[in-house]
Design a protein around this motif. Structure first.
Motif, PDB file in Angstrom:
ATOM      1  N   VAL A 221     -23.396  16.440  33.349  1.00  0.00           N
ATOM      2  CA  VAL A 221     -22.896  17.298  32.270  1.00  0.00           C
ATOM      3  C   VAL A 221     -21.510  16.846  31.825  1.00  0.00           C
ATOM      4  CG1 VAL A 221     -22.358  19.668  31.602  1.00  0.00           C
ATOM      5  CG2 VAL A 221     -24.283  19.222  33.108  1.00  0.00           C
ATOM      6  N   VAL A 222     -20.697  16.347  32.748  1.00  0.00           N
ATOM      7  CA  VAL A 222     -19.395  15.792  32.351  1.00  0.00           C
ATOM      8  C   VAL A 222     -19.598  14.649  31.363  1.00  0.00           C
ATOM      9  CG1 VAL A 222     -17.397  14.481  33.174  1.00  0.00           C
ATOM     10  CG2 VAL A 222     -18.139  16.501  34.415  1.00  0.00           C
TER      11      VAL A 222
ATOM     12  N   ALA B 153     -19.103   8.266  29.251  1.00  0.00           N
ATOM     13  CA  ALA B 153     -19.439   7.489  30.447  1.00  0.00           C
ATOM     14  C   ALA B 153     -18.218   7.293  31.335  1.00  0.00           C
ATOM     15  CB  ALA B 153     -20.017   6.143  30.039  1.00  0.00           C
ATOM     16  N   LEU B 154     -17.050   7.028  30.723  1.00  0.00           N
ATOM     17  CA  LEU B 154     -15.834   6.836  31.499  1.00  0.00           C
ATOM     18  C   LEU B 154     -15.442   8.110  32.227  1.00  0.00           C
ATOM     19  CD1 LEU B 154     -13.508   4.939  32.234  1.00  0.00           C
ATOM     20  CD2 LEU B 154     -12.345   5.656  30.145  1.00  0.00           C
ATOM     21  N   ALA B 155     -15.559   9.262  31.567  1.00  0.00           N
ATOM     22  CA  ALA B 155     -15.232  10.533  32.207  1.00  0.00           C
ATOM     23  C   ALA B 155     -16.164  10.806  33.377  1.00  0.00           C
ATOM     24  CB  ALA B 155     -15.315  11.664  31.187  1.00  0.00           C
ATOM     25  N   GLY B 156     -17.459  10.531  33.188  1.00  0.00           N
ATOM     26  CA  GLY B 156     -18.400  10.746  34.284  1.00  0.00           C
ATOM     27  C   GLY B 156     -18.101   9.873  35.484  1.00  0.00           C
ATOM     28  N   VAL B 157     -17.739   8.616  35.247  1.00  0.00           N
ATOM     29  CA  VAL B 157     -17.419   7.716  36.360  1.00  0.00           C
ATOM     30  C   VAL B 157     -16.147   8.177  37.067  1.00  0.00           C
ATOM     31  CG1 VAL B 157     -16.747   5.357  36.945  1.00  0.00           C
ATOM     32  CG2 VAL B 157     -18.619   5.754  35.342  1.00  0.00           C
ATOM     33  N   LEU B 158     -15.120   8.580  36.302  1.00  0.00           N
ATOM     34  CA  LEU B 158     -13.897   9.092  36.923  1.00  0.00           C
ATOM     35  C   LEU B 158     -14.201  10.309  37.791  1.00  0.00           C
ATOM     36  CD1 LEU B 158     -11.259   8.854  34.029  1.00  0.00           C
ATOM     37  CD2 LEU B 158     -11.390   7.453  36.091  1.00  0.00           C
ATOM     38  N   PHE B 159     -15.038  11.202  37.290  1.00  0.00           N
ATOM     39  CA  PHE B 159     -15.400  12.398  38.051  1.00  0.00           C
ATOM     40  C   PHE B 159     -16.092  12.011  39.358  1.00  0.00           C
ATOM     41  CE2 PHE B 159     -18.418  15.892  38.927  1.00  0.00           C
ATOM     42  CZ  PHE B 159     -17.527  16.945  39.029  1.00  0.00           C
ATOM     43  N   CYS B 160     -16.947  11.012  39.314  1.00  0.00           N
ATOM     44  CA  CYS B 160     -17.647  10.587  40.527  1.00  0.00           C
ATOM     45  C   CYS B 160     -16.717   9.930  41.538  1.00  0.00           C
ATOM     46  CB  CYS B 160     -18.765   9.610  40.169  1.00  0.00           C
ATOM     47  SG  CYS B 160     -20.107  10.329  39.203  1.00  0.00           S
ATOM     48  N   LEU B 161     -15.680   9.240  41.061  1.00  0.00           N
ATOM     49  CA  LEU B 161     -14.790   8.525  41.966  1.00  0.00           C
ATOM     50  C   LEU B 161     -13.850   9.440  42.733  1.00  0.00           C
ATOM     51  CD1 LEU B 161     -13.760   5.391  39.849  1.00  0.00           C
ATOM     52  CD2 LEU B 161     -15.356   5.489  41.764  1.00  0.00           C
ATOM     53  N   LEU B 162     -13.681  10.668  42.285  1.00  0.00           N
ATOM     54  CA  LEU B 162     -12.729  11.565  42.934  1.00  0.00           C
ATOM     55  C   LEU B 162     -13.232  11.956  44.323  1.00  0.00           C
ATOM     56  CD1 LEU B 162     -11.866  13.886  39.928  1.00  0.00           C
ATOM     57  CD2 LEU B 162     -10.636  11.863  40.718  1.00  0.00           C
TER      58      LEU B 162
ATOM     59  N   LEU C 189      -4.637  11.160  38.566  1.00  0.00           N
ATOM     60  CA  LEU C 189      -5.517  11.871  37.642  1.00  0.00           C
ATOM     61  C   LEU C 189      -4.722  12.827  36.763  1.00  0.00           C
ATOM     62  CD1 LEU C 189      -8.489  12.506  36.807  1.00  0.00           C
ATOM     63  CD2 LEU C 189      -8.405  14.364  38.483  1.00  0.00           C
ATOM     64  N   LEU C 190      -3.771  13.528  37.355  1.00  0.00           N
ATOM     65  CA  LEU C 190      -2.962  14.457  36.574  1.00  0.00           C
ATOM     66  C   LEU C 190      -2.148  13.719  35.519  1.00  0.00           C
ATOM     67  CD1 LEU C 190      -2.185  17.430  36.278  1.00  0.00           C
ATOM     68  CD2 LEU C 190      -0.338  17.037  37.911  1.00  0.00           C
ATOM     69  N   GLY C 191      -1.581  12.559  35.879  1.00  0.00           N
ATOM     70  CA  GLY C 191      -0.828  11.789  34.898  1.00  0.00           C
ATOM     71  C   GLY C 191      -1.690  11.297  33.756  1.00  0.00           C
ATOM     72  N   LEU C 192      -2.900  10.826  34.065  1.00  0.00           N
ATOM     73  CA  LEU C 192      -3.805  10.385  33.003  1.00  0.00           C
ATOM     74  C   LEU C 192      -4.233  11.546  32.119  1.00  0.00           C
ATOM     75  CD1 LEU C 192      -6.068   7.898  35.011  1.00  0.00           C
ATOM     76  CD2 LEU C 192      -4.284   7.318  33.357  1.00  0.00           C
ATOM     77  N   ALA C 193      -4.425  12.728  32.722  1.00  0.00           N
ATOM     78  CA  ALA C 193      -4.788  13.893  31.921  1.00  0.00           C
ATOM     79  C   ALA C 193      -3.654  14.302  30.996  1.00  0.00           C
ATOM     80  CB  ALA C 193      -5.172  15.049  32.840  1.00  0.00           C
ATOM     81  N   VAL C 194      -2.417  14.174  31.448  1.00  0.00           N
ATOM     82  CA  VAL C 194      -1.265  14.483  30.579  1.00  0.00           C
ATOM     83  C   VAL C 194      -1.219  13.509  29.414  1.00  0.00           C
ATOM     84  CG1 VAL C 194       1.255  14.520  30.487  1.00  0.00           C
ATOM     85  CG2 VAL C 194       0.058  15.607  32.396  1.00  0.00           C
TER      86      VAL C 194
ATOM     87  N   ALA D 188     -13.403  18.516  36.516  1.00  0.00           N
ATOM     88  CA  ALA D 188     -14.164  17.995  35.371  1.00  0.00           C
ATOM     89  C   ALA D 188     -13.311  17.898  34.108  1.00  0.00           C
ATOM     90  CB  ALA D 188     -15.393  18.861  35.129  1.00  0.00           C
ATOM     91  N   PRO D 189     -12.608  18.967  33.686  1.00  0.00           N
ATOM     92  CA  PRO D 189     -11.772  18.797  32.496  1.00  0.00           C
ATOM     93  C   PRO D 189     -10.630  17.812  32.695  1.00  0.00           C
ATOM     94  CG  PRO D 189     -11.413  20.955  33.491  1.00  0.00           C
ATOM     95  CD  PRO D 189     -12.616  20.360  34.151  1.00  0.00           C
ATOM     96  N   LEU D 190     -10.099  17.701  33.914  1.00  0.00           N
ATOM     97  CA  LEU D 190      -9.076  16.688  34.165  1.00  0.00           C
ATOM     98  C   LEU D 190      -9.650  15.286  33.952  1.00  0.00           C
ATOM     99  CD1 LEU D 190      -7.282  18.117  37.333  1.00  0.00           C
ATOM    100  CD2 LEU D 190      -6.267  17.777  35.079  1.00  0.00           C
ATOM    101  N   ALA D 191     -10.870  15.063  34.429  1.00  0.00           N
ATOM    102  CA  ALA D 191     -11.501  13.753  34.229  1.00  0.00           C
ATOM    103  C   ALA D 191     -11.773  13.494  32.752  1.00  0.00           C
ATOM    104  CB  ALA D 191     -12.792  13.671  35.039  1.00  0.00           C
ATOM    105  N   LEU D 192     -12.188  14.530  32.017  1.00  0.00           N
ATOM    106  CA  LEU D 192     -12.451  14.358  30.588  1.00  0.00           C
ATOM    107  C   LEU D 192     -11.180  14.024  29.822  1.00  0.00           C
ATOM    108  CD1 LEU D 192     -14.976  17.280  30.119  1.00  0.00           C
ATOM    109  CD2 LEU D 192     -15.434  14.889  29.562  1.00  0.00           C
TER     110      LEU D 192
END
Length: 536
Positions: free
Chosen positions: A104-105, A119-128, A261-266, A311-315
């Motif tokens: 769903v991400v 696809a990039l967001a889904g992969v980031l979510f999986c790597l956490l 992850l927080l820095g990339l989300a910012v 999930a929203p952080l990864a997105l």
């Protein structure tokens, strides 16, 4: 249909499905790798113990404690009756649920930002590491992530085509969010932002008509949560600035990966990416709500309760990375000056009556500027984009690799090493042995029983936890008559104690002159002692 049209439709189908299917399959694989290696945590021991009970016994339990986990306990009961109660079997539903969350991400990312970002967001979510750790956790947190994301996805679809069926599915998803975990309902703050951005008056009414009955259906769980807080969450410490500072590392599962992850989300929030407000609300809704309640009312701040913010952080992180890595710079537009031919002066005859000058002929309308269509990047640029993306993902993978290994270690989860204790007892037990546990322990008795179903006789057991409707059994006080002529007695306690009788002081008098300490072991967070009868 021509072959080229069929090929084009196939490519479109792949582009539509890949951002969801790829992360979903990746999360399924990562969740299954080493899923049985960690010892069951103390929360998972509760799941394993309750899953073995009858539905009537589970209903008896949830009226006293863990009422908000009742739906999950019923699911675990029916699942283990079909698939067994091994650690992998217990964890498999959560693994599948987290794989659905990753899918769903990717689908949300494709819908909001495009296929590459999805696809990039889904992969980031999986790597956490946090997603992998709670994917292989026999608790409802993975289900809360899945249904919270699914509800937002279904809301977007209902707004696209507001037919009654889509609103019904959205309302059902909201119900399942609450059935998974009540705190996950705080993600509906993002739904309010979506309605404020996209909803008309009619759609707001439809939204309320779908979400309102869902909250009414969850009324019993709200009642259980309000009345059982003391029995269920008395162990939660107060919220402090130190706890808040540790939150990124705690929820992600790695300090380095958490702050990365927080820095990339910012970065994603600072870039002009769409849907920033919705994703920000999906993060801030749970964090601010739980933080304020923990500060003003009672402590509820537990990082795993806020797992849905990953999930929203990864997105947002993927959106920021895509904007930096993939968007090509706009070509410079050179504007040339427009030159017009000089007009010849009108001749005037001397003595002729003055005539008004003929009106100037209007200049031909300028051609409308055609929108420039960015050409596909040349192969060299495509290779550069792929290389930069690979470097970023490799850096993130390096940052999370130690934590990914740690969450698969035998002692990755909280609790005692029941598996080692059960192996020792199972190897050395003899007919007639008895066992005594830490008084009123929720974990030591069912923990040993989960790994050693046919262990020594429980000498002080008065009522099982199932018959008492509790998570701990009811014990009798120790007496010489209850110990009887037991030749050997195992003592299993929580924590490390050089002298086990300092914990069970009620046994000291009974043991003096009758039992001697033969051997002692110290598994993780446990003390296992073997006493042998030595009547003098």
């Amino acid at each position: 249909m021509r072959a080229d049209e069929m090929a084009r439709m196939s490519r479109q189908q792949v582009v539509r499905l890949l951002p969801a299917a790829g992360p979903g399959l990746l999360m399924l694989a990562l969740g299954l790798i080493g899923a049985g290696r960690p010892v069951l945590s103390w929360d998972e021991i509760a799941t394993a113990d309750v899953a073995r009970r009858t539905p009537a016994q589970i209903w008896h339990l949830v009226q006293h404690v863990d009422g908000v986990f009742g739906p999950y306990y019923f699911l675990a009961h029916f699942w283990t009756s079909l698939a067994g109660s091994s650690p992998v079997s217990l964890r498999l539903p959560s693994i599948v649920a987290m794989a659905g969350a990753a899918a769903v991400v990717g689908a949300l990312g494709r819908r909001c930002f495009g296929p590459a970002t999805g696809a990039l967001a889904g992969v980031l979510f999986c790597l956490l590491p946090g997603t992998t750790r709670y994917a292989a956790e026999a608790r409802p947190y993975a289900f809360a992530c899945f249904f919270a994301l699914l509800a937002l996805f279904l809301l977007e679809r209902a707004l696209d085509r507001p037919v009654p069926g889509r609103w019904v599915f959205y309302g059902l998803a909201v119900v399942f969010v609450g059935l998974s975990h009540l705190i996950a309902l705080t993600t509906l703050a993002a739904h309010a932002v979506v309605m404020w951005r996209r909803g008309s008056r009619r759609t707001v009414i439809r939204w309320a008509a779908s979400a309102g009955p869902a909250f009414l259906a969850l009324g019993p769980l709200f009642w259980f949560g309000a009345h059982q807080r003391g029995a269920q969450l008395s162990w939660v410490p107060p919220l402090t600035t130190g706890v808040l500072w540790k939150f990124p590392g705690d929820v992600v599962g790695s300090v380095a990966a958490g702050w990365l992850l927080l820095g990339l989300a910012v970065i994603g929030l600072c870039r002009p990416v769409p849907h920033r407000a919705t994703l920000a609300a999906l993060i801030l809704g749970p964090v601010v709500t739980v933080g304020l309640v923990s500060w003003l009312v009672a402590p509820y701040w537990v990082p795993r309760y806020l797992l849905v913010v990953l999930a929203p952080l990864a997105l947002l992180a993927a959106a920021g990375l895509h904007d930096v890595l993939f968007v090509a710079p706009r070509p410079a537009v050179v504007r040339l000056p427009v030159t017009r031919p000089a007009e010849a002066p009108t001749p005037v005859l001397v003595g002729a009556p003055a005539r008004s000058a003929p009106p100037a002929r209007a200049a031909p309308p300028a051609r409308a500027a055609q929108p420039s269509v960015a050409a596909a990047p040349p192969p060299a640029r495509q290779r550069g984009l792929v290389a930069r993306t690979g470097v970023v993902l490799a850096l993130i993978a390096c940052a999370v690799y130690p934590a990914q290994r740690a969450v698969r270690s035998p002692h990755a989860k909280a609790g005692s090493d029941y598996r080692t204790a059960a192996a020792i007892v199972g190897h050395d037990q003899q007919p007639g042995d008895g066992v005594i546990y830490t008084p009123n322990s929720r974990t030591m008795r069912p923990g040993l029983g989960s790994y050693l179903p046919h262990g020594p006789a429980d000498l002080l057991l008065a009522r099982t936890a199932a018959s008492a409707g509790e998570l701990h059994a009811i014990e009798l006080p120790p007496t010489a008559a209850r110990l009887g002529h037991t030749p050997r007695l195992w003592l299993l306690l929580y924590g490390h104690h050089q002298n086990p009788l300092t914990v069970r002081t009620d046994l000291r008098t009974l043991f003096e002159g009758h039992f001697r300490l033969d051997r002692i072991w110290f598994p993780r967070n446990a003390t296992l002692a073997l006493y042998v009868r030595d009547d003098r």
